[in-house]
Design an enzyme around this catalytic site. Structure first.
Site, PDB file in Angstrom:
ATOM      1  N   LYS A   1       0.873  -1.176   0.000  1.00 61.53           N
ATOM      2  CA  LYS A   1       0.000   0.000   0.000  1.00 61.53           C
ATOM      3  C   LYS A   1       0.908   1.224   0.000  1.00 61.53           C
ATOM      4  O   LYS A   1       1.756   1.376   0.882  1.00 61.53           O
ATOM      5  CB  LYS A   1      -0.882   0.009   1.238  1.00 61.53           C
ATOM      6  CG  LYS A   1      -1.842   1.183   1.269  1.00 61.53           C
ATOM      7  CD  LYS A   1      -2.823   1.038   2.411  1.00 61.53           C
ATOM      8  CE  LYS A   1      -3.952   2.034   2.299  1.00 61.53           C
ATOM      9  NZ  LYS A   1      -3.543   3.412   2.190  1.00 61.53           N
TER      10      LYS A   1
ATOM     11  N   LYS B   1      -2.824  -2.598   7.729  1.00 62.18           N
ATOM     12  CA  LYS B   1      -1.772  -1.608   7.977  1.00 62.18           C
ATOM     13  C   LYS B   1      -0.831  -2.070   9.076  1.00 62.18           C
ATOM     14  O   LYS B   1      -1.253  -2.689  10.053  1.00 62.18           O
ATOM     15  CB  LYS B   1      -2.418  -0.283   8.368  1.00 62.18           C
ATOM     16  CG  LYS B   1      -3.222   0.337   7.229  1.00 62.18           C
ATOM     17  CD  LYS B   1      -3.020   1.825   7.203  1.00 62.18           C
ATOM     18  CE  LYS B   1      -4.266   2.564   6.819  1.00 62.18           C
ATOM     19  NZ  LYS B   1      -4.164   3.983   7.176  1.00 62.18           N
TER      20      LYS B   1
HETATM   21  S1  IVH Z   1      -6.607  -0.366  -4.744  1.00 58.84           S
HETATM   22  C1  IVH Z   1     -11.341   1.199  -4.527  1.00 58.84           C
HETATM   23  N1  IVH Z   1      -4.050  -0.606  -4.324  1.00 58.84           N
HETATM   24  O1  IVH Z   1      -5.132   3.637  -0.544  1.00 58.84           O
HETATM   25  C2  IVH Z   1     -10.006   1.478  -4.038  1.00 58.84           C
HETATM   26  N2  IVH Z   1      -5.138   1.292  -3.441  1.00 58.84           N
HETATM   27  O2  IVH Z   1      -6.653   4.011   1.839  1.00 58.84           O
HETATM   28  C3  IVH Z   1      -9.064   0.411  -4.481  1.00 58.84           C
HETATM   29  N3  IVH Z   1      -3.659   2.837  -2.244  1.00 58.84           N
HETATM   30  O3  IVH Z   1      -7.832   5.199  -2.141  1.00 58.84           O
HETATM   31  C4  IVH Z   1      -7.713   0.889  -4.331  1.00 58.84           C
HETATM   32  N4  IVH Z   1      -1.818   1.699  -2.542  1.00 58.84           N
HETATM   33  O4  IVH Z   1      -5.431   5.681  -2.995  1.00 58.84           O
HETATM   34  C5  IVH Z   1      -5.138   0.141  -4.119  1.00 58.84           C
HETATM   35  N5  IVH Z   1      -1.789  -0.979  -4.038  1.00 58.84           N
HETATM   36  C6  IVH Z   1      -2.857  -0.208  -3.845  1.00 58.84           C
HETATM   37  C7  IVH Z   1      -2.807   1.017  -3.132  1.00 58.84           C
HETATM   38  C8  IVH Z   1      -3.978   1.735  -2.945  1.00 58.84           C
HETATM   39  C9  IVH Z   1      -2.351   2.790  -2.018  1.00 58.84           C
HETATM   40  C10 IVH Z   1      -4.524   3.937  -1.766  1.00 58.84           C
HETATM   41  C11 IVH Z   1      -5.644   4.327  -2.676  1.00 58.84           C
HETATM   42  C12 IVH Z   1      -6.894   4.216  -1.842  1.00 58.84           C
HETATM   43  C13 IVH Z   1      -6.331   4.364  -0.479  1.00 58.84           C
HETATM   44  C14 IVH Z   1      -7.229   3.838   0.596  1.00 58.84           C
END
Ligand code: IVH
Length: 671
Positions: free
Chosen positions: A117, A315
């Site tokens: 993430k 997390k």
């Molecule tokens: S998939 C529908 N993959 O984390 C949302 N998000 O805390 C699916 N994010 O809004 C998101 N790394 O901006 C996805 N490998 C990853 C990610 C990621 C960071 C962010 C993204 C999301 C937020 C939520």
């Protein structure tokens, strides 16, 4: 019934608090609490709402995506909403996520994709026929800001996707971030220039992306990683894991590793492996995202109003330690804000000794029921100041009593108020010696007026001896006054008096920053200094003008307006100018070529119907124009009101365009 009222009130307070922190994080880029702490607030609210569905509201922060739209950008609707992610810090909850999906999709092991993430800002990159056409931020999930010009400065983002020319529409979802290396490089430079450092890479990336001037963005290297899809026309995918291969073949940056696994036990193994190597990634990583790999199953699982049911983020916890809270003390800030602080038995967290932690405010103490003599869990996350997370109630002594914040203030003899609708208590008068000391220390600091020799110790003596009761008294000090103080001899006394005298000529931004206006740091002070040129113009300005300045957010505007409308502040500035002889002029030579009135010179004459001349002047200067007093061939415009005299005639003779107030407003884009 009384209990129900209590719960309604708790829910309401939590919602307000969460919204306040959302704003600080997304808009001001000045978070007060760590991510884990924020997530705990949301979780507490979720649990209360689950237990008391009576109080559920559709506009609760648990039901919507936080809004990060900033003034100055064009708002664009997303074809496919950009959602948030549910998160957890807890293995059991992660396994519950898998159980829920099994109930929805059938009992066999699900295939998951596990990815890092990225701790940055979500972005929607739009390609048409393989050509980059637009970049939009998440915004409120439905609509975001068009930041195309800024995103174009990202060197690793391809302008065209080779082999994708036949694909009508490709919305690529990803994350914008700044590398730790770049962050440290920028901060090192700032330190060398005596500027305040940025808090962490995420805030700097976010602040950078929301700059209105792409040239500023280009100077700070932003980067992007792509991991998902929005709307697409002309291509079909079946698996989440295919995206990485396609993106990569098009030259789009992707995460260096992901794990495609079957069943939740293997997910856990992947998480452990990722945790071991995340320090090597170029982007900041605060956890893992676990997604169903099969895209058809994703559709089947669906989403709530806020987040998909087919994905979750796990997390990594911040570093925590247990220790004894010896005492709660009250810290006085230079704005008179009273912050409760936990004095701790020193304990080591993440490699450093922690002996104090913030308790934020009265509500936080109540919510966590923190008491003196308690054993507490203290957390340190990133650059944020350590905080008390919770009390270990099992270790609480029987005779402990709840901490009464207002009572403690009374015992300390502090005459304070809690402004309704706010969480902070503030001293009523500004005459408290500690607040005065903080104010003067700040005023004299390197970051502000830079008065050499006026450090903490000296300030304390000046205040304790009654030599200084206000900033203005500094400028009336004589060398003799200092001779009675500790560590002062004739030479050092003269040196300090000279340093104070020299500060009269300090640049305007130093003075603005030195005033200690809440939320106005050195950066904001520089923007204001350049835009207004003088203290007079700044203090006369209207909120709309402040709001229109790139880099000055609505909260900052509010704070400035409040500050200047306070009689005591206005008088102090007036006296510092007239009696103490401070120059208060901008000396930074940074012409803003992009401002609407850059290079234009104005002369004002006569009485305008609605604006005073100072207001008109402030508006022109804020838009990059210059105001002079006499008409010449170089004058671009003369703004004339009623009873305009010789200047108007001269303008007409020279053939210079004459404007009335309405036309001026039109030129300023304010009509
Ligand atoms: S998939 C529908 N993959 O984390 C949302 N998000 O805390 C699916 N994010 O809004 C998101 N790394 O901006 C996805 N490998 C990853 C990610 C990621 C960071 C962010 C993204 C999301 C937020 C939520």
């Amino acid at each position: 019934m009384a209990e129900m009222n209590d719960i309604a009130q708790r829910i309401d307070r939590l919602r307000k608090e969460i919204e306040r922190h959302e704003h600080l994080y997304r808009i001001e880029n000045l978070p007060e609490i760590s991510d884990p702490e924020f997530d705990r607030l949301v979780k507490e609210l979720e649990e209360l709402e689950a237990e008391y569905p009576l109080f559920i509201q559709t506009d609760s922060p648990t039901h919507k995506v936080g809004d990060d739209r900033a003034p100055g950008f064009i708002t664009v609707s997303h074809r496919v909403p950009m959602q948030s992610l549910d998160n957890t810090y807890n293995k059991e909850e992660l396994f519950d996520f898998d159980k829920r999906l099994k109930r929805l999709l059938g009992d066999s092991d699900q295939e998951y994709l596990v990815e890092p993430k990225i701790d940055g800002l979500a972005i929607n990159l739009i390609y048409e026929q393989g050509k980059f056409v637009q970049a939009i931020t998440r915004g409120n999930g439905q609509q975001g800001d068009d930041v195309t010009a800024n995103v174009r400065t990202i060197r690793t983002l391809p302008e065209t996707l080779p082999g994708a020319e036949h694909i009508g529409l490709l919305e690529i979802r990803g994350e914008i971030y700044m590398s730790q290396e770049e962050f440290e490089w920028i901060n090192a430079q700032r330190e060398a220039e005596g500027l305040p450092k940025f808090m962490n890479p995420r805030n700097l990336a976010s602040g950078t992306l929301k700059q209105l001037d792409p040239k500023v963005v280009a100077k700070r290297r932003l980067e992007v990683v792509c991991y998902g899809l929005g709307a697409v026309e002309g291509i079909e995918f079946t698996k989440q894991s295919q995206l990485r291969e396609h993106f990569s073949s098009w030259g789009l940056p992707v995460v260096e590793r992901s794990w495609c696994v079957s069943g939740i036990d293997s997910v856990w193994e992947a998480i452990e492996e990722l945790d071991g190597i995340r320090g090597e990634f170029t982007y900041p990583t605060d956890g893992v995202v676990i997604k169903l790999n099969d895209l058809a199953s994703q559709v089947e699982a669906g989403s709530t109003s806020k987040a998909p049911r087919w994905a979750i983020s796990y997390k990594f916890a911040a570093e925590q330690a247990e220790t004894l809270l010896k005492e709660i003390t009250i810290q006085i800030g230079r704005t008179g804000a009273l912050t409760p602080v936990a004095e701790l038995e020193p304990v080591e967290i993440a490699g450093s000794k922690v002996s104090r932690a913030t308790l934020h405010n009265e509500d936080e103490i109540q919510r966590k029921d923190v008491r003196e003599g308690d054993w507490v869990v203290v957390e340190k996350a990133g650059e944020i100041i350590p905080a008390v997370v919770r009390v270990i109630t099992s270790k609480r002594s029987l005779d402990s009593k709840p901490f009464n914040f207002p009572l403690r203030l009374e015992e300390l003899g502090y005459d304070a108020v809690r402004v309704s609708g706010q969480v902070v208590w503030r001293l009523k008068s500004t005459e408290n010696p500690v607040q005065l000391r903080r104010q003067i220390e700040h005023f004299a600091s390197r970051q502000a007026m830079d008065i050499e020799g006026l450090g903490k110790e000296v300030v304390k003596q000046l205040v304790d001896h009654g030599l200084v009761r206000d900033i203005i008294d500094l400028y009336a000090l004589r060398a003799e006054d200092l001779l009675g103080l500790d560590k002062f001899a004739e030479k050092s006394a003269n040196n300090l008096i000279e340093a104070i005298a020299r500060s009269r000529d300090a640049d305007l931004w130093r003075f603005i920053h030195g005033l200690g206006i809440p939320l106005i740091g050195a950066e904001a002070a520089k923007l204001l200094s350049i835009r207004f040129g003088s203290m007079g113009a700044l203090s006369q300005t209207r909120p709309e003008v402040l709001n229109s300045i790139d880099g000055i957010g609505p909260k900052m505007t509010e704070s400035l307006v409040e500050y200047f409308s306070n009689q005591v502040n206005a008088e102090r500035i007036q006296r510092l100018y007239q009696e103490a002889g401070l120059r208060m002029e901008n000396q930074l030579e940074v012409p803003d070529e992009t401002a609407t009135l850059a290079g234009k010179t104005f002369v004002l004459t006569g009485t305008l119907p609605n604006w005073t001349r100072d207001q008109a002047k402030a508006s022109i200067q804020a838009a990059g124009g210059k105001v002079t007093s006499s008409v010449s061939k170089k004058t671009s415009f003369v703004v004339a009101g009623s009873e305009a005299g010789s200047k108007l005639t001269k303008a007409q003779n020279l053939g210079i365009t004459v404007l009335d107030e309405d036309q001026l407003k039109e030129l300023l884009g304010e009509s």
